[in-house]
Design a protein around this motif. Structure first.
Motif, PDB file in Angstrom:
ATOM      1  N   GLY A  66       0.804  -1.216   0.000  1.00 20.36           N
ATOM      2  CA  GLY A  66       0.000   0.000   0.000  1.00 20.36           C
ATOM      3  C   GLY A  66       0.837   1.266   0.000  1.00 20.36           C
ATOM      4  O   GLY A  66       2.076   1.246  -0.073  1.00 20.36           O
ATOM      5  N   GLY A  67       0.117   2.399   0.077  1.00 21.34           N
ATOM      6  CA  GLY A  67       0.799   3.692   0.072  1.00 21.34           C
ATOM      7  C   GLY A  67       0.999   4.270  -1.319  1.00 21.34           C
ATOM      8  O   GLY A  67       1.621   5.316  -1.479  1.00 21.34           O
ATOM      9  N   TYR A  68       0.482   3.576  -2.332  1.00 18.68           N
ATOM     10  CA  TYR A  68       0.587   4.049  -3.713  1.00 18.68           C
ATOM     11  C   TYR A  68      -0.792   4.499  -4.189  1.00 18.68           C
ATOM     12  O   TYR A  68      -1.802   3.931  -3.780  1.00 18.68           O
ATOM     13  N   PRO A  69      -0.853   5.495  -5.068  1.00 19.30           N
ATOM     14  CA  PRO A  69      -2.160   5.962  -5.538  1.00 19.30           C
ATOM     15  C   PRO A  69      -2.925   4.865  -6.277  1.00 19.30           C
ATOM     16  O   PRO A  69      -2.351   4.148  -7.091  1.00 19.30           O
ATOM     17  N   GLU A  70      -4.204   4.737  -5.961  1.00 22.95           N
ATOM     18  CA  GLU A  70      -4.998   3.647  -6.525  1.00 22.95           C
ATOM     19  C   GLU A  70      -5.442   3.910  -7.952  1.00 22.95           C
ATOM     20  O   GLU A  70      -5.783   2.981  -8.684  1.00 22.95           O
ATOM     21  N   ASP A  71      -5.473   5.167  -8.353  1.00 28.44           N
ATOM     22  CA  ASP A  71      -5.964   5.504  -9.686  1.00 28.44           C
ATOM     23  C   ASP A  71      -4.832   5.860 -10.639  1.00 28.44           C
ATOM     24  O   ASP A  71      -5.048   6.500 -11.661  1.00 28.44           O
ATOM     25  N   ALA A  72      -3.607   5.419 -10.297  1.00 29.68           N
ATOM     26  CA  ALA A  72      -2.452   5.818 -11.109  1.00 29.68           C
ATOM     27  C   ALA A  72      -1.653   4.603 -11.547  1.00 29.68           C
ATOM     28  O   ALA A  72      -1.736   3.519 -10.956  1.00 29.68           O
ATOM     29  N   ILE A  73      -0.882   4.813 -12.609  1.00 28.89           N
ATOM     30  CA  ILE A  73       0.087   3.798 -13.031  1.00 28.89           C
ATOM     31  C   ILE A  73       1.302   3.920 -12.117  1.00 28.89           C
ATOM     32  O   ILE A  73       1.923   4.985 -12.017  1.00 28.89           O
ATOM     33  N   ASN A  74       1.640   2.830 -11.427  1.00 27.53           N
ATOM     34  CA  ASN A  74       2.724   2.873 -10.447  1.00 27.53           C
ATOM     35  C   ASN A  74       4.020   2.239 -10.947  1.00 27.53           C
ATOM     36  O   ASN A  74       5.083   2.505 -10.405  1.00 27.53           O
ATOM     37  N   CYS A  75       3.925   1.391 -11.963  1.00 27.61           N
ATOM     38  CA  CYS A  75       5.113   0.702 -12.474  1.00 27.61           C
ATOM     39  C   CYS A  75       4.978   0.522 -13.982  1.00 27.61           C
ATOM     40  O   CYS A  75       3.913   0.142 -14.476  1.00 27.61           O
ATOM     41  N   VAL A  76       6.055   0.807 -14.710  1.00 24.38           N
ATOM     42  CA  VAL A  76       6.104   0.572 -16.145  1.00 24.38           C
ATOM     43  C   VAL A  76       7.240  -0.411 -16.430  1.00 24.38           C
ATOM     44  O   VAL A  76       8.390  -0.180 -16.036  1.00 24.38           O
ATOM     45  N   ILE A  77       6.906  -1.519 -17.087  1.00 23.13           N
ATOM     46  CA  ILE A  77       7.902  -2.519 -17.487  1.00 23.13           C
ATOM     47  C   ILE A  77       7.990  -2.513 -19.005  1.00 23.13           C
ATOM     48  O   ILE A  77       6.991  -2.727 -19.688  1.00 23.13           O
ATOM     49  N   MET A  78       9.170  -2.256 -19.542  1.00 24.25           N
ATOM     50  CA  MET A  78       9.374  -2.231 -20.988  1.00 24.25           C
ATOM     51  C   MET A  78       9.980  -3.553 -21.451  1.00 24.25           C
ATOM     52  O   MET A  78      10.895  -4.087 -20.813  1.00 24.25           O
ATOM     53  N   ALA A  79       9.473  -4.076 -22.569  1.00 21.88           N
ATOM     54  CA  ALA A  79       9.991  -5.316 -23.158  1.00 21.88           C
ATOM     55  C   ALA A  79      10.152  -5.106 -24.660  1.00 21.88           C
ATOM     56  O   ALA A  79       9.386  -4.361 -25.266  1.00 21.88           O
ATOM     57  N   PRO A  80      11.136  -5.760 -25.290  1.00 23.24           N
ATOM     58  CA  PRO A  80      11.391  -5.507 -26.708  1.00 23.24           C
ATOM     59  C   PRO A  80      10.355  -6.077 -27.663  1.00 23.24           C
ATOM     60  O   PRO A  80      10.155  -5.555 -28.745  1.00 23.24           O
ATOM     61  N   THR A  81       9.694  -7.162 -27.284  1.00 22.36           N
ATOM     62  CA  THR A  81       8.777  -7.828 -28.212  1.00 22.36           C
ATOM     63  C   THR A  81       7.448  -8.136 -27.541  1.00 22.36           C
ATOM     64  O   THR A  81       7.350  -8.252 -26.310  1.00 22.36           O
ATOM     65  N   ARG A  82       6.444  -8.278 -28.374  1.00 26.16           N
ATOM     66  CA  ARG A  82       5.121  -8.661 -27.890  1.00 26.16           C
ATOM     67  C   ARG A  82       5.189  -9.986 -27.128  1.00 26.16           C
ATOM     68  O   ARG A  82       4.554 -10.157 -26.088  1.00 26.16           O
ATOM     69  N   GLU A  83       5.979 -10.932 -27.669  1.00 23.03           N
ATOM     70  CA  GLU A  83       6.051 -12.263 -27.053  1.00 23.03           C
ATOM     71  C   GLU A  83       6.580 -12.183 -25.625  1.00 23.03           C
ATOM     72  O   GLU A  83       6.042 -12.826 -24.713  1.00 23.03           O
ATOM     73  N   LEU A  84       7.628 -11.379 -25.424  1.00 26.61           N
ATOM     74  CA  LEU A  84       8.174 -11.256 -24.072  1.00 26.61           C
ATOM     75  C   LEU A  84       7.188 -10.522 -23.167  1.00 26.61           C
ATOM     76  O   LEU A  84       7.019 -10.896 -21.997  1.00 26.61           O
TER      77      LEU A  84
END
Length: 420
Positions: A66-84
Motif C-alpha cells: 500500500g501507500g501508492y495511488p490507486e488511480d495511477a500507473i505505479n510501475c512501467v515494465i518495458m519489453a522488446p517484443t510482444r512475445e516477451l
C-alpha cells in the motif's frame, strides 16, 4: 537460498508457495534485496535465469503493502517484443494472484478491440503496465496516459531493445516519468551502448552481474568448417533423406534470413522466416504455423533467440557464427528444453573461424567438427587466429573436435479478459 529467507511479505510468499517456488536463482538472490532497498539496479543475466521474477517479486511486494495511488500507473515494465511482454504478463498474473495489484499488457497488433482494452487499462490506472516501446508511445501520443506518478521503471532485455532500434523510444518514454523513481535495467550483455543508456536513466545504480552459464550438457554441439558458398549445400545434404521437424536456422542479418529462406523454398523445404521487417501480425502467424507443425524450418535473426518458449526444437543451425558467447548460448538454448535432447550445428566460414574459436575457448572445449560432404568439394582448414596472431593447425573437414485483470481494475479476480 530459499525465498522465505528474503525480506518478502506474506502475500508474496503465499503466491510463491502456491506456485511451488522455493529456491531462489542466483539473479533473484542478488537482485531482490537491492530492489527492496529502493536502489536503482543494472543486472546482467541471461534469459532463463529467473530474471522476470527477480524484478516482479520485489515490485509486487512494495505495491501490495500500500501507500501508492490507486488511480495511477505505479510501475512501467518495458519489453522488446510482444512475445516477451505476454510472458511477463503471464508471470505477473501468477505472482499477483493473492494481491490487490492490477496489470495491463500493452503491445502491438492489428486488433482494434485490443487497443481499446489497453486504453481502458491505461486510463483507469493499472498498477503495472507491461509494454513494448512503440505501442506505449502510440498511446502516449493520444494524450490520455499519465505516467507522472510512476514509482518504478523497468527495462527488460535492454540490449535487445537497443539492437532493435528502440533507444529513442525509451528516452522519449522516460521524459514522461518523474525524476524521483526507481529504475531497474536487465540486460543479457553489457556493451558500451548499454552502459551509456544506464548513465542516462539510472541514478547511482547497484550492479549485479552473473557469468554467462554454459549450454546444457544434453545439447549435442557440432560444427562444419566450410566456405560460405558451401553452407546451403550442407543444409541440402542434412535434409536430403529426412524431412526436418522443428528446426531453427539463425542468420546474422535480415537480408541473410531472406536470402536463406528463398533458397530453402527453392529446395521445396517447408520454411518460414522471422525478422523485424515483418509486421506483428505476420510474425504471429509464422510462430503459430511453426508451433502447429505446418512450418518445419524457421529461419530467423536473433530476435527469436530470446524469450520464445517452444519446448520441442530438435535442431538449431547457426548459419553464421554468432557475434559473441552470449548469443551462441541463447541461440542453442532453444533446443534440448523440457527434458528433450537437441542438436546444435554451427557453420564456420573462413572469416568466422577466430570468432568461433573464441566461443570454443569460452566453452572450454573443442566442438566436434563434421566433414563437409565430398560432393561439395574441398573444405578450408580450421586455422583460427589466436590472440597472439598465430594460426592454429587443423583440417576443417577432419573430425578433430572433442567432441491480471485486463481492465486495469484493482482486485484479485484474474479470470476475466485474459489475452489469447
Amino acid at each position: 537460498m530459499k525465498f522465505s529467507e528474503l525480506p518478502l511479505n506474506d502475500q508474496v510468499l503465499d503466491a510463491l508457495d502456491a506456485m511451488r517456488f522455493e529456491e531462489c536463482t542466483p539473479i533473484q538472490e542478488k537482485s531482490i534485496p537491492v530492489i527492496l532497498e529502493g536502489r536503482d539496479l543494472i543486472a546482467v543475466a541471461q534469459t532463463g535465469t529467473g530474471k522476470t521474477a527477480a524484478y516482479l517479486l520485489p515490485i509486487l511486494n512494495q505495491l501490495s503493502e500500500g501507500g501508492y495511488p490507486e488511480d495511477a500507473i505505479n510501475c512501467v515494465i518495458m519489453a522488446p517484443t510482444r512475445e516477451l511482454a505476454q510472458q511477463i504478463d503471464q508471470q505477473m498474473e501468477g505472482f499477483s494472484y493473492f494481491m490487490p495489484v492490477s496489470s495491463v499488457a500493452v503491445y502491438g497488433g492489428n486488433d482494434g478491440i485490443l487497443f481499446e482494452q489497453q486504453k481502458k487499462g491505461l486510463t483507469l490506472g493499472a498498477d503495472v503496465v507491461i509494454a513494448t516501446p512503440g505501442r506505449l508511445i502510440a498511446h502516449l501520443s493520444l494524450g490520455y496516459v499519465d505516467l507522472s506518478r510512476v514509482s518504478y521503471f523497468i527495462l527488460d532485455e535492454a540490449d535487445r531493445m537497443l539492437d532493435m532500434g528502440f533507444h529513442d523510444d525509451i528516452m522519449q518514454i522516460a521524459k514522461y516519468l518523474p525524476k524521483e523513481r526507481q529504475t531497474i535495467m536487465f540486460s543479457a550483455t553489457m556493451p558500451a551502448k548499454i552502459q551509456q543508456l544506464a548513465k542516462s536513466i539510472l541514478n547511482d545504480p547497484a550492479e549485479v552481474k552473473l557469468a554467462v552459464s554454459k549450454p546444457a550438457d544434453k545439447i549435442v554441439q557440432a560444427a562444419y568448417v566450410c566456405y560460405e558458398n558451401q553452407k546451403l549445400g550442407i543444409i541440402r545434404s542434412l535434409f536430403a533423406e529426412q524431412t526436418p521437424e522443428r528446426v531453427i536456422i539463425f542468420a546474422s542479418s535480415k537480408l541473410k534470413v531472406k536470402e536463406v529462406t528463398k533458397s530453402l523454398k527453392q529446395m521445396k523445404l517447408n520454411v518460414g522466416e522471422m525478422h523485424s521487417d515483418l509486421e506483428q501480425a505476420q510474425r504471429e502467424e509464422v510462430m503459430y504455423e511453426f508451433k502447429a507443425g505446418r512450418i518445419n524450418i524457421l529461419v530467423a535473426t536473433d530476435i527469436v533467440a530470446r524469450g520464445i518458449d517452444i519446448d520441442d526444437i530438435r535442431l538449431v543451425i547457426n548459419y553464421d557464427v554468432p557475434h559473441d558467447n552470449e548469443d551462441y548460448v541463447h541461440r542453442i538454448g532453444r533446443t534440448a528444453r523440457a527434458n528433450n535432447d537437441g542438436v546444435a550445428i554451427t557453420f564456420v566460414s573462413e572469416k568466422e573461424q577466430t570468432n568461433f574459436k573464441n566461443i570454443e575457448n569460452f566453452l572450454e572445449k573443442d566442438i566436434y567438427k563434421i566433414a563437409v560432404p565430398e560432393e561439395l568439394g574441398e573444405a578450408p582448414e580450421y586455422r583460427p587466429r589466436t590472440s597472439e596472431g598465430k594460426k592454429r593447425n587443423g583440417r576443417g573437414g577432419h573430425r578433430n573436435g572433442g567432441g491480471g485483470n485486463r481492465n486495469g481494475n484493482k482486485g484479485r479476480n484474474r479470470n476475466n479478459g485474459k489475452h489469447s
